[in-house]
Write a protein that holds these residues in place. Structure first.
Motif, PDB file in Angstrom:
ATOM      1  N   VAL A 148      -2.818  23.270   0.496  1.00 38.15           N
ATOM      2  CA  VAL A 148      -2.110  24.321   0.026  1.00 38.15           C
ATOM      3  C   VAL A 148      -2.380  25.489   1.028  1.00 38.15           C
ATOM      4  CG1 VAL A 148      -1.941  26.479  -1.503  1.00 38.15           C
ATOM      5  CG2 VAL A 148      -2.536  24.179  -2.486  1.00 38.15           C
ATOM      6  N   ILE A 149      -1.167  25.578   1.906  1.00 43.48           N
ATOM      7  CA  ILE A 149      -1.159  26.735   2.778  1.00 43.48           C
ATOM      8  C   ILE A 149      -0.841  28.015   2.477  1.00 43.48           C
ATOM      9  CG2 ILE A 149       0.136  27.108   5.135  1.00 43.48           C
ATOM     10  CD1 ILE A 149       1.079  24.296   5.108  1.00 43.48           C
ATOM     11  N   ASN A 150      -1.813  28.777   3.001  1.00 41.61           N
ATOM     12  CA  ASN A 150      -1.736  30.640   2.399  1.00 41.61           C
ATOM     13  C   ASN A 150      -2.081  30.447   0.814  1.00 41.61           C
ATOM     14  OD1 ASN A 150      -1.036  31.199   5.119  1.00 41.61           O
ATOM     15  ND2 ASN A 150       1.315  30.975   4.234  1.00 41.61           N
ATOM     16  N   PRO A 151      -3.229  29.945   0.542  1.00 38.90           N
ATOM     17  CA  PRO A 151      -3.453  29.885  -0.921  1.00 38.90           C
ATOM     18  C   PRO A 151      -3.915  31.236  -1.498  1.00 38.90           C
ATOM     19  CG  PRO A 151      -5.356  28.899   0.194  1.00 38.90           C
ATOM     20  CD  PRO A 151      -4.159  29.166   1.243  1.00 38.90           C
ATOM     21  N   ASN A 152      -4.434  32.297  -0.748  1.00 41.48           N
ATOM     22  CA  ASN A 152      -4.742  33.388  -1.315  1.00 41.48           C
ATOM     23  C   ASN A 152      -3.854  34.435  -0.994  1.00 41.48           C
ATOM     24  OD1 ASN A 152      -7.306  32.336  -1.892  1.00 41.48           O
ATOM     25  ND2 ASN A 152      -8.255  32.516   0.120  1.00 41.48           N
ATOM     26  N   GLN A 153      -2.614  34.102  -0.766  1.00 39.49           N
ATOM     27  CA  GLN A 153      -1.356  34.972  -0.506  1.00 39.49           C
ATOM     28  C   GLN A 153      -1.071  35.915  -1.718  1.00 39.49           C
ATOM     29  OE1 GLN A 153       2.099  34.219   1.684  1.00 39.49           O
ATOM     30  NE2 GLN A 153       3.364  34.764  -0.085  1.00 39.49           N
ATOM     31  N   VAL A 154      -1.253  37.287  -2.108  1.00 34.23           N
ATOM     32  CA  VAL A 154      -1.138  37.948  -3.141  1.00 34.23           C
ATOM     33  C   VAL A 154       0.322  38.556  -3.334  1.00 34.23           C
ATOM     34  CG1 VAL A 154      -3.622  38.493  -3.209  1.00 34.23           C
ATOM     35  CG2 VAL A 154      -1.905  40.200  -1.945  1.00 34.23           C
ATOM     36  N   ILE A 170       7.911  32.996  -1.409  1.00 37.95           N
ATOM     37  CA  ILE A 170       8.658  31.792  -1.720  1.00 37.95           C
ATOM     38  C   ILE A 170       7.828  30.817  -1.498  1.00 37.95           C
ATOM     39  CG2 ILE A 170      10.528  30.231  -1.092  1.00 37.95           C
ATOM     40  CD1 ILE A 170      11.766  32.941   0.186  1.00 37.95           C
ATOM     41  N   GLN A 171       7.867  29.720  -2.416  1.00 37.83           N
ATOM     42  CA  GLN A 171       7.120  28.598  -2.536  1.00 37.83           C
ATOM     43  C   GLN A 171       7.738  27.298  -1.915  1.00 37.83           C
ATOM     44  OE1 GLN A 171       5.146  28.797  -6.362  1.00 37.83           O
ATOM     45  NE2 GLN A 171       3.375  28.963  -5.467  1.00 37.83           N
ATOM     46  N   TYR A 172       7.125  26.597  -0.919  1.00 38.26           N
ATOM     47  CA  TYR A 172       7.741  25.183  -0.661  1.00 38.26           C
ATOM     48  C   TYR A 172       6.906  24.315  -0.942  1.00 38.26           C
ATOM     49  CZ  TYR A 172      10.554  28.538   2.181  1.00 38.26           C
ATOM     50  OH  TYR A 172      11.427  29.533   2.623  1.00 38.26           O
ATOM     51  N   ILE A 173       7.367  23.259  -1.420  1.00 41.10           N
ATOM     52  CA  ILE A 173       6.800  22.143  -2.177  1.00 41.10           C
ATOM     53  C   ILE A 173       7.261  20.728  -1.248  1.00 41.10           C
ATOM     54  CG2 ILE A 173       6.095  20.544  -3.812  1.00 41.10           C
ATOM     55  CD1 ILE A 173       6.309  23.018  -5.500  1.00 41.10           C
ATOM     56  N   LEU A 174       6.503  20.067  -0.657  1.00 41.07           N
ATOM     57  CA  LEU A 174       6.951  18.625   0.077  1.00 41.07           C
ATOM     58  C   LEU A 174       6.150  17.466  -0.495  1.00 41.07           C
ATOM     59  CD1 LEU A 174       8.359  18.132   3.353  1.00 41.07           C
ATOM     60  CD2 LEU A 174       6.341  16.698   2.731  1.00 41.07           C
ATOM     61  N   THR A 175       6.734  16.589  -0.972  1.00 45.91           N
ATOM     62  CA  THR A 175       6.120  15.118  -1.413  1.00 45.91           C
ATOM     63  C   THR A 175       6.510  14.141  -0.671  1.00 45.91           C
ATOM     64  OG1 THR A 175       5.838  16.205  -3.631  1.00 45.91           O
ATOM     65  CG2 THR A 175       5.401  13.779  -3.259  1.00 45.91           C
ATOM     66  N   LEU A 176       5.633  13.572   0.082  1.00 47.05           N
ATOM     67  CA  LEU A 176       6.040  12.510   0.899  1.00 47.05           C
ATOM     68  C   LEU A 176       5.287  11.116   0.558  1.00 47.05           C
ATOM     69  CD1 LEU A 176       7.197  11.135   3.651  1.00 47.05           C
ATOM     70  CD2 LEU A 176       5.145  11.903   4.925  1.00 47.05           C
ATOM     71  N   LEU A 214       0.927  -1.022  -0.147  1.00 45.25           N
ATOM     72  CA  LEU A 214       0.061   0.004  -0.034  1.00 45.25           C
ATOM     73  C   LEU A 214       0.886   1.131   0.169  1.00 45.25           C
ATOM     74  CD1 LEU A 214      -2.739   1.408   0.285  1.00 45.25           C
ATOM     75  CD2 LEU A 214      -2.583   1.314   2.936  1.00 45.25           C
ATOM     76  N   SER A 215       0.699   2.174  -1.148  1.00 46.05           N
ATOM     77  CA  SER A 215       1.467   3.318  -1.122  1.00 46.05           C
ATOM     78  C   SER A 215       0.797   4.564  -0.980  1.00 46.05           C
ATOM     79  CB  SER A 215       2.312   3.175  -2.318  1.00 46.05           C
ATOM     80  OG  SER A 215       3.196   4.418  -2.507  1.00 46.05           O
ATOM     81  N   VAL A 216       1.123   5.397  -0.113  1.00 50.53           N
ATOM     82  CA  VAL A 216       0.396   6.615   0.057  1.00 50.53           C
ATOM     83  C   VAL A 216       1.129   7.661  -0.106  1.00 50.53           C
ATOM     84  CG1 VAL A 216      -0.931   7.929   1.802  1.00 50.53           C
ATOM     85  CG2 VAL A 216      -1.218   5.244   1.853  1.00 50.53           C
ATOM     86  N   THR A 217       0.641   8.768  -1.031  1.00 49.87           N
ATOM     87  CA  THR A 217       1.404   9.940  -1.284  1.00 49.87           C
ATOM     88  C   THR A 217       0.524  11.091  -0.953  1.00 49.87           C
ATOM     89  OG1 THR A 217       2.635   8.831  -3.233  1.00 49.87           O
ATOM     90  CG2 THR A 217       2.450  11.329  -3.174  1.00 49.87           C
ATOM     91  N   VAL A 218       1.507  12.027  -0.266  1.00 50.56           N
ATOM     92  CA  VAL A 218       0.978  13.429   0.317  1.00 50.56           C
ATOM     93  C   VAL A 218       1.635  14.412  -0.311  1.00 50.56           C
ATOM     94  CG1 VAL A 218       0.225  14.835   2.099  1.00 50.56           C
ATOM     95  CG2 VAL A 218      -0.072  12.236   2.432  1.00 50.56           C
ATOM     96  N   LYS A 219       0.799  15.511  -1.106  1.00 55.09           N
ATOM     97  CA  LYS A 219       1.867  16.650  -1.571  1.00 55.09           C
ATOM     98  C   LYS A 219       1.198  17.950  -0.854  1.00 55.09           C
ATOM     99  CE  LYS A 219       0.447  14.655  -4.935  1.00 55.09           C
ATOM    100  NZ  LYS A 219       0.101  14.349  -6.694  1.00 55.09           N
ATOM    101  N   ILE A 220       2.238  18.768  -0.408  1.00 59.73           N
ATOM    102  CA  ILE A 220       1.826  19.957   0.185  1.00 59.73           C
ATOM    103  C   ILE A 220       2.424  21.210  -0.406  1.00 59.73           C
ATOM    104  CG2 ILE A 220       1.712  21.009   2.469  1.00 59.73           C
ATOM    105  CD1 ILE A 220       1.402  18.439   3.868  1.00 59.73           C
ATOM    106  N   LEU A 221       1.839  22.243  -0.534  1.00 58.35           N
ATOM    107  CA  LEU A 221       2.313  23.375  -1.110  1.00 58.35           C
ATOM    108  C   LEU A 221       2.134  24.407   0.125  1.00 58.35           C
ATOM    109  CD1 LEU A 221       3.472  25.425  -3.033  1.00 58.35           C
ATOM    110  CD2 LEU A 221       1.124  25.629  -4.149  1.00 58.35           C
ATOM    111  N   MET A 222       3.337  25.201   0.052  1.00 57.98           N
ATOM    112  CA  MET A 222       3.150  26.605   0.990  1.00 57.98           C
ATOM    113  C   MET A 222       3.693  27.686   0.226  1.00 57.98           C
ATOM    114  SD  MET A 222       5.042  27.417   4.757  1.00 57.98           S
ATOM    115  CE  MET A 222       4.095  26.379   5.920  1.00 57.98           C
ATOM    116  N   ASN A 223       2.820  28.622   0.494  1.00 57.36           N
ATOM    117  CA  ASN A 223       3.113  30.096   0.083  1.00 57.36           C
ATOM    118  C   ASN A 223       3.629  31.058   1.318  1.00 57.36           C
ATOM    119  OD1 ASN A 223       2.449  29.829  -2.809  1.00 57.36           O
ATOM    120  ND2 ASN A 223       0.236  29.956  -2.137  1.00 57.36           N
ATOM    121  N   LYS A 224       4.835  31.486   1.064  1.00 60.80           N
ATOM    122  CA  LYS A 224       5.308  32.147   2.328  1.00 60.80           C
ATOM    123  C   LYS A 224       5.779  33.380   1.953  1.00 60.80           C
ATOM    124  CE  LYS A 224       8.052  31.430   6.449  1.00 60.80           C
ATOM    125  NZ  LYS A 224       8.754  30.608   7.319  1.00 60.80           N
TER     126      LYS A 224
END
Length: 300
Positions: A274-280, A284-290, A54-64
């Motif tokens: 997506v963390i802070n999706p409405n940041q105008v 810097i964008q941080y991307i983590l794939t686990l 069983l393989s589980v993938t999670v992808k998260i994006l943070m706008n900072k």
């Protein structure tokens, strides 16, 4: 009644198509199949089973937002002697930095980088002969300034222009503690992977054995790599017909077309969160794939 219902559905489809067309904007003039990395897209499969795994993938994006900025300005100076060159260019630099102190720029916030010192040659023409001679020297220097206030960037550029410093080489963005961001995203992804795993096991009445294996990918996307460009215009064509013995000639003058540049950060699609999706504000964008893999107990 059926006819009326069909009519409403068709009307809604037309309205939807119109809305999609309206929000695309002029950027469609620059649309291509490959965005050269501007639109990040990962594997859309988030849960998969293969060979009892069983393989589980999670992808998260943070706008900072950036904690600070590094502005690099370039200038050059020409003169007949090296000493004269240095005197004049340093006078411009010192004048600019003295004025920049009004924005709170301190001595530790800037650095003057000596780039080059070269001879300049020119030609003197006498009748049909052109003789090259040494005209003087040119010195190039860069000024690197850091600031934590984004509004200072434009003010510094305006101040620099008063001292004939016009070359804005680049603006770099940075955060002070990327490790904290990394660990925070990892913990978030791990918790989300655990939820996905539990839902699958409960739905299909499975059980895992042993310890899981995991792979992680952490990426930082800086603004300087995320700008796209396009030219939006429609042009007419000129066609000239040349008959026998025709000496028709024409000159086609092409007007300068404006080129648009815009920030085109990593796409918000295909992420579990997506963390802070409405940041105008551009940041810097941080991307983590686990990806976590579990061995399934096949004895039950």
């Amino acid at each position: 009644m059926k006819t009326k219902t069909v009519g409403i559905v068709v009307f809604l489809l037309i309205v939807t198509m119109q809305l999609q067309a309206q929000i695309s904007g002029n950027q469609v003039y620059g649309n291509q199949t490959n965005y050269s990395g501007n639109n990040y897209s990962g594997n859309s499969r988030t849960v998969s089973v293969n060979d009892n795994i069983l393989s589980v993938t999670v992808k998260i994006l943070m706008n900072k937002k950036a904690d600070g900025f590094s502005l690099t300005l370039g200038l050059n100076q020409e003169a007949e002697t090296v000493n004269d060159c240095n005197t004049k260019i340093n006078k411009r630099i010192d004048g600019f930095l003295a004025k920049a102190k009004s924005l709170g720029i301190k001595k530790d916030d800037f650095y003057v980088d000596f780039i080059s010192q070269t001879k300049i040659y020119d030609f003197s023409v006498n009748e049909n002969t052109a003789n090259q001679y040494e005209k003087g020297f040119e010195i190039k220097k860069n000024i690197i300034i850091t600031t934590s206030n984004a509004t200072n960037i434009e003010k510094l550029i305006d101040m620099a222009s008063e001292f004939e410093i016009y070359d804005v080489i680049k603006v770099d963005y940075f955060n002070f503690d990327t490790n904290t961001t990394h660990y925070s995203l990892f913990d978030e992804a791990l918790a989300m992977a655990d939820v996905k795993k539990d839902k699958y096991l409960k739905a299909f009445k499975k059980r895992i054995i042993g310890t899981p294996n995991a792979t992680e990918e952490f990426s930082i996307v800086f603004p300087k790599t995320q700008y796209s460009t396009y030219q939006a215009y429609e042009s007419s064509e000129i066609q000239a017909s040349y008959g026998y013995r025709s000496d028709a000639k024409y000159l086609k003058k092409i007007e300068r077309k404006n080129k648009t540049f815009y920030y085109n950060g990593a796409s918000l699609t295909d992420f579990d969160k997506v963390i802070n999706p409405n940041q105008v504000e551009v940041g810097i964008q941080y991307i983590l794939t686990l990806t976590v893999s579990y061995k399934i107990d096949t004895s039950i």
